[in-house]
Design an enzyme around this catalytic site. Structure first.
Site, PDB file in Angstrom:
ATOM      1  N   ASP A   1       9.441   3.090   1.750  1.00  0.00           N
ATOM      2  CA  ASP A   1       8.218   3.632   2.383  1.00  0.00           C
ATOM      3  C   ASP A   1       7.997   3.578   4.003  1.00  0.00           C
ATOM      4  OD1 ASP A   1       5.666   4.729   2.844  1.00  0.00           O
ATOM      5  OD2 ASP A   1       4.809   3.952   1.000  1.00  0.00           O
TER       6      ASP A   1
ATOM      7  N   LYS B   1       2.385  10.985   7.294  1.00  0.00           N
ATOM      8  CA  LYS B   1       1.728  10.865   8.206  1.00  0.00           C
ATOM      9  C   LYS B   1       2.103  11.518   9.595  1.00  0.00           C
ATOM     10  CE  LYS B   1      -1.019   6.915   6.673  1.00  0.00           C
ATOM     11  NZ  LYS B   1      -0.594   6.010   5.798  1.00  0.00           N
TER      12      LYS B   1
ATOM     13  N   PHE C   1       0.759  -1.180   0.028  1.00  0.00           N
ATOM     14  CA  PHE C   1      -0.024   0.035   0.005  1.00  0.00           C
ATOM     15  C   PHE C   1       0.824   1.340  -0.168  1.00  0.00           C
ATOM     16  CE2 PHE C   1      -2.210   3.695   1.596  1.00  0.00           C
ATOM     17  CZ  PHE C   1      -3.322   3.593   0.909  1.00  0.00           C
TER      18      PHE C   1
HETATM   19  C1  LIG Z   1      -0.669   5.918   4.258  1.00  0.00           C
HETATM   20  C2  LIG Z   1       0.362   5.790   3.506  1.00  0.00           C
HETATM   21  C3  LIG Z   1       0.796   6.299   2.195  1.00  0.00           C
HETATM   22  C4  LIG Z   1      -0.427   7.535   1.631  1.00  0.00           C
HETATM   23  O1  LIG Z   1      -0.476   8.381   2.479  1.00  0.00           O
HETATM   24  P1  LIG Z   1      -1.598   9.723   2.250  1.00  0.00           P
HETATM   25  O2  LIG Z   1      -1.133  10.724   2.980  1.00  0.00           O
HETATM   26  O3  LIG Z   1      -2.906   8.842   2.572  1.00  0.00           O
HETATM   27  O4  LIG Z   1      -1.361   9.805   0.774  1.00  0.00           O
HETATM   28  C5  LIG Z   1       1.679   5.803   1.346  1.00  0.00           C
HETATM   29  N1  LIG Z   1       2.343   4.439   1.875  1.00  0.00           N
HETATM   30  C6  LIG Z   1       2.002   4.216   3.268  1.00  0.00           C
HETATM   31  C7  LIG Z   1       3.009   2.961   3.597  1.00  0.00           C
HETATM   32  C8  LIG Z   1       1.097   4.479   3.792  1.00  0.00           C
HETATM   33  O5  LIG Z   1       0.824   3.909   5.106  1.00  0.00           O
END
Ligand SMILES: *Cc1c(COP(=O)(O)O)cnc(C)c1O
Length: 414
Positions: A241, A270, A156
């Site tokens: 990520d 985040k 994700f």
């Molecule tokens: C939440 C998340 C995203 C995307 O972040 P947004 O601020 O919702 O666009 C990308 N990668 C990971 C691992 C995430 O948990």
């Protein structure tokens, strides 16, 4: 688990509307791209939120880790207030007085050199992809438009058209094609498969060090080290990520720190915004980030003064190491609490720091049903896939509060 005596009352009394009224009022006017639990939150402080009827809930989701420091952490709120009184937005057409400090402190925290400030996580991912492709053409010598990026199944990384192009979640993808080419998907936690997918066109390997949305899937010890060695040996970039796994959640500053691995490119988001504003960043080595020149990438809001002030205050909190230590410490309580529930409704679980994916016996109901039962117990959680629920409380949670949450889970399962 005792709720604070009171959470600050609303400053301007609004016409009282019930939760049910407000939920009904959303239906005709709000896109239905979420299926929230039936709770309408109006105020919050620390690990506690309060709904419009004044009921208190322990927040065990923490905005998917966007609230690692809890709701309205005093140091973050103070930094935001101070900045609101000075300067909020300039665009990057001009310099502003907060950006150098933010970039330097974030680079320092992560052990990397240069920062590309963005806003949301998906933008950081998109930006990381652009940097990696540009690096592949300018530095590695990949023929034009041939660069590939290897990603993991079950990933994700966000919701843009390019990002859903390499998702294997049908709900996220179906109906949104045509998709962006140039991605190869290999099984997660499988180094031979990864190695087989890398060739002369490979710009980067992009993975989550722990797959959060997939259910807090933790790879085997040595996987991250293996990805680091493999990408170095084959001459492609390692992009981690850490938008959800980073910034204290796992008991270390970054999830890659558990294997003492430094990626080439780090994606953060985040919690970087302190639960106040969206703040994300690509952080990379200087020789990689230097592929970007003026006009080749940008963002009107990225790195704005308010974001930089809050982001700097977040880094200051993390520099103390307190949150990481507390997450590691209470992570042991979380782990042992879930171990005690195994066989009593819990069929399996994975934790690292204050982060858990819990598989519930499907006979007891879906993850959603358990989340609804926990809501009645005064605890907010979110299901992920099928019968898995995820816990990611604010890193400020106390031992007593965490014990209370585990007791509520036990009741919800019985
Ligand atoms: C939440 C998340 C995203 C995307 O972040 P947004 O601020 O919702 O666009 C990308 N990668 C990971 C691992 C995430 O948990």
């Amino acid at each position: 688990m005792t709720a604070p005596a009171r959470i600050a009352p609303p400053r301007t009394p609004r016409a009282p509307r019930s939760s049910d009224d407000l939920i009904q009022a959303e239906r005709p006017v709000l896109a239905h791209n979420y299926h929230p639990l039936p709770v309408v939150i109006a105020r919050a402080e620390g690990v506690w939120v309060e709904d419009v009827e004044g009921r208190r809930y322990l927040d065990m989701l923490a905005g998917y880790s966007a609230l690692n420091f809890g709701h309205r952490h005093p140091a973050l709120i103070e930094a935001a207030h101070r900045q609101l009184d000075q300067l909020t937005l300039t665009s990057r057409a001009f310099h502003h007085d907060r950006l150098a400090e933010f970039a330097a402190s974030l680079a320092g925290l992560t052990g990397l050199d240069m920062v590309l400030p963005m806003n949301t996580g998906a933008e950081a991912v998109e930006s990381g992809i652009k940097v990696a492709r540009k690096w592949a053409y300018d530095v590695k010598g990949v023929p034009a438009d041939r660069a590939t990026i290897v990603v993991a199944a079950g990933n994700f990384h966000g919701r843009t058209t390019t990002i859903v192009s390499f998702s294997d979640d049908d709900t996220a993808r179906t109906g949104f094609g045509p998709f962006t080419p140039g991605f190869r998907v290999v099984p997660y936690n499988d180094l031979p498969a990864l190695e087989a997918a890398i060739d002369d066109t490979t710009a980067a390997v992009l993975i989550e060090p722990i797959q959060g949305e997939a259910g807090v899937l933790i790879p085997d010890d040595g996987y991250l080290t293996g990805v680091r060695d493999l990408t170095r040996r084959t001459g492609c970039l390692f992009i981690a990520d850490e938008i959800q796994s980073g910034l204290g959640r796992t008991g270390r500053t970054l999830a890659v720190d558990h294997e003492s691995v430094v990626p080439d490119v780090l994606l953060l988001g985040k919690a970087l915004g302190g639960g106040i504003v969206p703040v994300s960043a690509v952080v990379a080595r200087r020789d990689i980030m230097s592929v970007l020149g003026p006009g080749q990438h940008g963002s009107t809001f990225g790195g704005n003064p308010l974001a930089a002030a809050v982001g700097s205050a977040v880094v200051d909190l993390l520099k103390t190491g307190e949150f990481q230590a507390h997450a590691a410490d209470l992570g042991e309580l979380l782990h042992s609490g879930l171990a005690a529930l195994t066989g009593k409704g819990v069929t399996g679980f994975r934790t690292r720091g204050l982060w858990a994916g819990i598989d519930i016996d499907p006979a007891l109901g879906t993850g959603r049903a358990i989340s609804e039962r926990l809501l009645k117990e005064g605890v907010l959680v979110k299901d992920t896939h099928g019968s898995t629920i995820r816990l990611a409380p604010p890193l400020t949670i106390t031992r007593e509060e965490l014990t209370g949450a585990l007791e509520a889970l036990e009741r919800a399962l019985s």
